[in-house]
Design an enzyme around this catalytic site. Sequence first.
Site, short mmCIF file in Angstrom:
data_model
loop_
_atom_site.label_atom_id
_atom_site.label_comp_id
_atom_site.label_asym_id
_atom_site.label_seq_id
_atom_site.Cartn_x
_atom_site.Cartn_y
_atom_site.Cartn_z
N PRO A 2 -3.41 -10.94 42.44
CA PRO A 2 -3.99 -11.84 43.45
C PRO A 2 -3.17 -11.81 44.74
O PRO A 2 -1.95 -11.62 44.70
CB PRO A 2 -3.92 -13.22 42.79
CG PRO A 2 -2.94 -13.10 41.69
CD PRO A 2 -2.88 -11.66 41.29
N GLU A 3 -3.82 -12.02 45.86
CA GLU A 3 -3.11 -12.08 47.13
C GLU A 3 -2.73 -13.53 47.41
O GLU A 3 -3.15 -14.46 46.69
CB GLU A 3 -3.98 -11.49 48.24
CG GLU A 3 -4.43 -10.07 47.85
CD GLU A 3 -4.57 -9.10 49.01
OE1 GLU A 3 -4.18 -9.43 50.13
OE2 GLU A 3 -5.07 -8.00 48.76
N LYS A 52 3.31 -14.91 46.60
CA LYS A 52 2.61 -14.88 45.32
C LYS A 52 3.26 -15.79 44.29
O LYS A 52 2.96 -15.71 43.10
CB LYS A 52 2.52 -13.44 44.84
CG LYS A 52 1.70 -12.61 45.84
CD LYS A 52 1.69 -11.14 45.59
CE LYS A 52 0.85 -10.44 46.69
NZ LYS A 52 0.79 -9.00 46.51
N ARG A 259 0.20 1.41 45.82
CA ARG A 259 -1.21 1.00 45.77
C ARG A 259 -2.03 1.94 46.66
O ARG A 259 -1.48 2.61 47.52
CB ARG A 259 -1.36 -0.44 46.29
CG ARG A 259 -0.50 -1.47 45.58
CD ARG A 259 -0.97 -1.76 44.16
NE ARG A 259 -2.31 -2.33 44.13
CZ ARG A 259 -2.56 -3.62 44.33
NH1 ARG A 259 -1.59 -4.47 44.57
NH2 ARG A 259 -3.81 -4.07 44.27
#
Length: 270
Positions: A2-3, A52, A259
Amino acid sequence: MPEGHTIHRLAEDHLDRFGGGAVRVTSPQGKFSDSAALLDGRVFESVDAHGKHLFLGFGEDTGWVHIHLGLFGKVAFGDAPAPPPTDTVRLRIASGTAYMDLRGPTTCALITEPEKRAIHDRLGPDPLRPADDGEKAWARVSRSRTTVAALLMDQKVIAGVGNVYRAEVLFRHGIDPYRAGKDLVRREWDAIWADLVALMREGVRNNRIDTVRPEHTPEAMNRPPRVDDHGGEVYVYRRAQLPCHLCATEIRTAPLAARNLFWCPTCQRN
Ligand SMILES: [Zn+2]
């Protein structure tokens, strides 16, 4: 993963449901049992989020529950009465009206105020923390030979930005993701920071990521809406080989900072 907007939204959702009331705290899975026993019956006082990292506050003498979801962590809320928990629930918080189940986090630990401070000290400024600004991040970005795309993912430089926001904010400013941080100018960084503040706030409000400007929505452009598990309208994220909404060039992808990066080679030449 999740961001940051998801974590800030979770903080708000916890406060809405549990803030100011005594709560039952358990660890059906067992890994958090000792800490849960210390917290059980205490008042849920406050929340905090930085990048985060999520913090649930139980008062100065008791400390904070520090949560990092990592890749697999999940939070689920429900209305009371809570059903019997499954043995995968690391942490359950329950009140007379609601409950929360946490499963599979990378971190779920009871920490002290100084330990919490040490976590903040390791993290860069977070566009969603009202007291933060881009100054500290600029000090690192402007001296770095690393690509701006990698710097945006480095939580020590700027906290909370993940793979979607990094790709989208670079597109919105026409910036080549492979440019070195030290080659950015102050004006460009200030625009990136201000845009992240606005986009991520909207992400918290809507609980999803939308990054296209009003003139580029499906309605405005008379194009079909995006079909993707993540929802939200974007310019480049996970649009590899599809035509750019602005110039029709094929969107490219390549691994960068562990990523997949996405960008338009035509629109992002600055
Ligand atoms: Zn383009």
